[in-house]
Design a protein around this motif. Structure first.
Motif, short mmCIF file in Angstrom:
data_model
loop_
_atom_site.label_atom_id
_atom_site.label_comp_id
_atom_site.label_asym_id
_atom_site.label_seq_id
_atom_site.Cartn_x
_atom_site.Cartn_y
_atom_site.Cartn_z
N GLY A 1 -16.26 -14.30 8.15
CA GLY A 1 -16.25 -15.63 7.58
C GLY A 1 -15.54 -15.76 6.26
O GLY A 1 -15.45 -16.87 5.73
N PHE A 2 -15.02 -14.70 5.68
CA PHE A 2 -14.32 -14.80 4.40
C PHE A 2 -13.42 -13.57 4.24
O PHE A 2 -13.49 -12.60 5.01
CB PHE A 2 -15.31 -14.87 3.23
N PHE A 3 -12.56 -13.65 3.22
CA PHE A 3 -11.69 -12.53 2.85
C PHE A 3 -12.27 -11.86 1.61
O PHE A 3 -12.69 -12.54 0.67
CB PHE A 3 -10.27 -13.03 2.56
N ARG A 4 -12.24 -10.56 1.61
CA ARG A 4 -12.82 -9.79 0.51
C ARG A 4 -11.72 -9.06 -0.24
O ARG A 4 -10.82 -8.47 0.36
CB ARG A 4 -13.84 -8.78 1.04
N VAL A 5 -11.81 -9.11 -1.57
CA VAL A 5 -10.83 -8.44 -2.43
C VAL A 5 -11.51 -7.26 -3.10
O VAL A 5 -12.55 -7.42 -3.77
CB VAL A 5 -10.28 -9.41 -3.50
N ASP A 6 -10.94 -6.08 -2.90
CA ASP A 6 -11.47 -4.86 -3.49
C ASP A 6 -10.66 -4.54 -4.74
O ASP A 6 -9.56 -4.00 -4.68
CB ASP A 6 -11.38 -3.71 -2.47
N TYR A 7 -11.22 -4.89 -5.90
CA TYR A 7 -10.50 -4.68 -7.16
C TYR A 7 -10.54 -3.23 -7.62
O TYR A 7 -9.91 -2.90 -8.62
CB TYR A 7 -11.09 -5.58 -8.24
N SER A 8 -11.26 -2.37 -6.92
CA SER A 8 -11.23 -0.95 -7.27
C SER A 8 -9.89 -0.31 -6.93
O SER A 8 -9.52 0.72 -7.50
CB SER A 8 -12.37 -0.21 -6.57
N GLN A 9 -9.14 -0.91 -6.00
CA GLN A 9 -7.82 -0.41 -5.62
C GLN A 9 -6.69 -1.26 -6.21
O GLN A 9 -5.56 -1.18 -5.74
CB GLN A 9 -7.68 -0.40 -4.09
N PHE A 10 -7.03 -2.05 -7.21
CA PHE A 10 -6.04 -2.98 -7.76
C PHE A 10 -4.88 -2.24 -8.42
O PHE A 10 -3.72 -2.65 -8.30
CB PHE A 10 -6.71 -3.91 -8.78
N HIS A 11 -5.15 -1.15 -9.12
CA HIS A 11 -4.11 -0.41 -9.83
C HIS A 11 -3.58 0.79 -9.05
O HIS A 11 -2.70 1.49 -9.55
CB HIS A 11 -4.66 0.08 -11.18
N SER A 12 -4.09 1.03 -7.85
CA SER A 12 -3.73 2.24 -7.10
C SER A 12 -2.38 2.07 -6.41
O SER A 12 -2.05 0.98 -5.90
CB SER A 12 -4.81 2.57 -6.06
N THR A 13 -1.60 3.13 -6.38
CA THR A 13 -0.29 3.16 -5.71
C THR A 13 -0.20 4.41 -4.86
O THR A 13 -0.99 5.36 -5.00
CB THR A 13 0.86 3.15 -6.73
N PHE A 14 0.76 4.43 -3.97
CA PHE A 14 1.05 5.61 -3.15
C PHE A 14 2.56 5.74 -2.99
O PHE A 14 3.30 4.74 -3.10
CB PHE A 14 0.37 5.53 -1.79
N GLU A 15 3.04 6.95 -2.74
CA GLU A 15 4.46 7.22 -2.66
C GLU A 15 5.01 6.80 -1.30
O GLU A 15 4.35 6.96 -0.27
CB GLU A 15 4.75 8.69 -2.91
N VAL A 16 6.23 6.29 -1.32
CA VAL A 16 6.95 5.91 -0.10
C VAL A 16 8.38 6.43 -0.22
O VAL A 16 8.89 6.64 -1.33
CB VAL A 16 6.96 4.38 0.09
N PRO A 17 9.06 6.70 0.91
CA PRO A 17 10.46 7.16 0.84
C PRO A 17 11.35 6.07 0.24
O PRO A 17 11.39 4.94 0.73
CB PRO A 17 10.81 7.43 2.31
N THR A 18 12.04 6.42 -0.82
CA THR A 18 12.91 5.48 -1.54
C THR A 18 14.18 6.21 -1.94
O THR A 18 14.11 7.34 -2.43
CB THR A 18 12.21 4.93 -2.79
N PRO A 19 15.37 5.61 -1.73
CA PRO A 19 16.62 6.26 -2.16
C PRO A 19 16.60 6.49 -3.66
O PRO A 19 16.23 5.60 -4.43
CB PRO A 19 17.71 5.25 -1.75
N PRO A 20 17.01 7.67 -4.12
CA PRO A 20 16.97 7.96 -5.56
C PRO A 20 18.14 7.38 -6.33
O PRO A 20 18.13 7.40 -7.55
CB PRO A 20 17.00 9.50 -5.60
N TYR A 21 19.14 6.83 -5.63
CA TYR A 21 20.31 6.31 -6.33
C TYR A 21 20.17 4.81 -6.56
O TYR A 21 19.31 4.15 -5.98
CB TYR A 21 21.60 6.61 -5.57
N SER A 22 21.03 4.29 -7.40
CA SER A 22 20.97 2.88 -7.79
C SER A 22 21.63 2.00 -6.73
O SER A 22 22.30 2.48 -5.81
CB SER A 22 21.65 2.67 -9.14
N VAL A 23 21.43 0.69 -6.88
CA VAL A 23 22.05 -0.26 -5.95
C VAL A 23 23.56 -0.26 -6.13
O VAL A 23 24.31 -0.42 -5.16
CB VAL A 23 21.46 -1.66 -6.19
N LYS A 24 24.03 -0.07 -7.34
CA LYS A 24 25.47 -0.01 -7.59
C LYS A 24 26.10 1.17 -6.87
O LYS A 24 27.15 1.03 -6.23
CB LYS A 24 25.72 0.07 -9.09
N GLU A 25 25.47 2.33 -6.95
CA GLU A 25 25.99 3.50 -6.25
C GLU A 25 25.95 3.30 -4.74
O GLU A 25 26.85 3.74 -4.03
CB GLU A 25 25.19 4.73 -6.64
#
Length: 515
Positions: free
Chosen positions: A324-348
């Motif tokens: 009946g509602f949406f729940r927000v878990d603020y304990s994970q508000f600042h948490s991040t995890f790594e994802v595959p990302t190109p290490p070079y810039s957009v210009k390169e």
């Protein structure tokens, strides 16, 4: 040692590697922030000189901007001094009139009844100012100066009450404390979203009351030097967080992730994972909106330095669906995890994609051959080759050799005619004027026998648009060829049986027999 520092940088130092000493990694000095994480700006104004008087011209705003301890001190001192001054004035009136000496004389009418010392004058003023009115001390009609002082006291008290109480009310109702319930993520992240490299951070609202017309803006604080050599400390640059698309207008009911697309217009166009370690910048985030309960504008601020920008990370989800509602878990508000990302810039990345591939690059040999097929030189040799092919494939090879020699004598004339025909972009049949003189005489003899003696074959020239010069003709598609026109089915050369020589006129057959 100086050479090593020039090579590796100032953060590196030469240490002793003996067993008695231990190696400690160089600690990066914490850089001074322009805006703190709580939104306070680290700027102090000094050496104002004569400009201090400007603060007194706007005294109300000056009092509101002061800290609470100074406001309380001013509030207490103002009322205390006002009360003491007014009580002293009432005591002075009683002293001048001699009421202090007749305090307990019932037959004497004083200016203020039952005021015979300073404490009694002070109590009278408090009762009058606070409109308490105990009824024991009062002004009599025998004191006109007391009536004038009473009017002045009432006006001055109203002004002081309006000024100080209004100042305290405005300071208490300021929406600065509303900004305490607006959250920003501790770190910003850089990762790909929808195939594009983006700078992202998260913002949330802890209260159930909404922020009306919430809008977010971002500023990049970075020192730079102009091409003219001018140094700009703490130069401010705008970061686009969806101004053109309306994404900067927030419906802040649940935590939202704000996204800045890194494109050629972004100041992070040439920022890569490696260059991020050497950069020095600060991203100031400003969230503005109207508080729904009070209708006042609220502003919340925070900032991210280069150390608080994580490359190749993404925020954890905080929304979940309950019954009946949406729940927000603020304990994970600042948490991040790594994802595959190109290490070079957009210009390169764009420069890499703009380079041509070796497989798709045409070789010079193929290009020259293709151009040679498109642009060919149409010369007399081509006509000769085409003429020889026409002779081999047609009936021209069946003529007698003497007739062939006679026709070859007028080859140059025929070639000029063919060139003239091709330059006029039309198809024309060769007439007797294009043949040698003997053939013209043979064909010009009257009567039906002349028609049976020789059947002139019409020649047509296949042409394409050409450009003529003094010696050469350039053709852009296929070279023109001379092909014999198809012989009609009722032609005497094909209708009669036997050898082809039997179909020739008698005179030609005799010339061939003599040979």
């Amino acid at each position: 040692m100086a050479a090593l520092r020039r090579k590796f940088g100032e953060d590196y130092q030469v240490v002793n590697t003996n067993r008695a000493t231990t190696f400690s990694a160089p600690v990066k000095k914490k850089r001074q922030r322009f805006v703190d994480k709580n939104g306070r700006c680290n700027v102090q104004h000094g050496n104002l000189g004569g400009e201090t008087s400007r603060y007194l011209s706007d005294l109300f705003t000056t009092l509101v901007d002061l800290k609470w301890r100074w406001n309380l001190l001013i509030f207490i001192l103002t009322y205390t001094i006002a009360w003491l001054v007014m009580a002293s004035m009432w005591w002075i009136i009683a002293y001048i009139r001699g009421d202090l000496n007749h305090g307990h004389d019932s037959s004497y009418t004083p200016c203020v009844a039952n005021v015979y010392n300073f404490p009694s004058a002070f109590l009278f003023f408090i009762e009058t100012e606070a409109t308490i009115g105990y009824g024991y001390r009062y002004i009599t009609e025998k004191c006109p100066e007391g009536i004038i002082l009473f009017l002045f006291q009432s006006l001055l008290g109203s002004i002081v009450d309006a000024f100080l109480i209004g100042c305290m009310f405005i300071k208490m109702s300021q929406p600065k404390k509303r900004a305490e319930t607006l959250m920003f993520s501790q770190d910003a992240v850089i990762s790909q979203r929808d195939g594009k490299l983006c700078l992202m951070f998260r913002v949330g609202n802890l209260r159930n009351s909404h922020m009306v017309s919430a809008q977010i803006r971002c500023k990049l604080i970075k020192s730079r030097q102009t091409p003219e050599g001018e140094f700009l400390p703490l130069d401010q640059c705008e970061l686009d967080v969806g101004f053109g698309t309306g994404a900067d207008q927030l419906f802040l009911v649940s935590p939202l992730t704000i996204c800045h697309e890194i494109n050629p217009k972004s100041p992070f166009f040439d920022l890569s994972q490696r260059s991020l370690m050497n950069e020095q910048f600060e991203i100031v985030v400003i969230l503005e909106g109207i508080v729904e309960t009070t209708g006042m504008t609220c502003q919340a601020r925070t900032s991210y330095t280069e150390d608080e920008v994580l490359w190749g990370h993404r925020f954890l989800p905080v929304m979940s669906l309950e019954e009946g509602f949406f729940r927000v878990d603020y304990s994970q508000f600042h948490s991040t995890f790594e994802v595959p990302t190109p290490p070079y810039s957009v210009k390169e990345y764009e420069e890499k994609n703009s380079l041509p591939s070796p497989l798709s690059t045409p070789t010079p040999a193929l290009t020259e051959s293709h151009g040679a097929r498109r642009d060919r030189v149409f010369s007399v040799d081509c006509i000769n080759t085409s003429e020889e092919r026409g002779r081999q494939g047609g009936t021209g090879g069946r003529l007698p050799s003497k007739l062939q020699r006679m026709s070859s004598s007028g080859k140059e004339d025929l070639q000029r005619k063919v060139l003239l025909l091709s330059s006029q972009h039309s198809e024309k049949a060769c007439s007797t004027g294009d043949l040698p003189l003997k053939l013209q005489r043979l064909s010009s003899s009257p009567g039906p026998e002349a028609e049976n003696r020789l059947q002139l074959k019409s020649l047509k020239v296949g042409f394409e648009p050409m450009t003529q010069s003094t010696g050469d003709l350039y053709q852009h598609s296929l070279p023109p060829t001379l092909s014999p026109a198809p012989v009609p089915m009722h032609s005497p050369l094909l209708s009669a049986g036997g050898r082809p020589e039997d179909n020739l006129p008698p005179k030609l057959r005799k010339m061939n027999a003599d040979r």
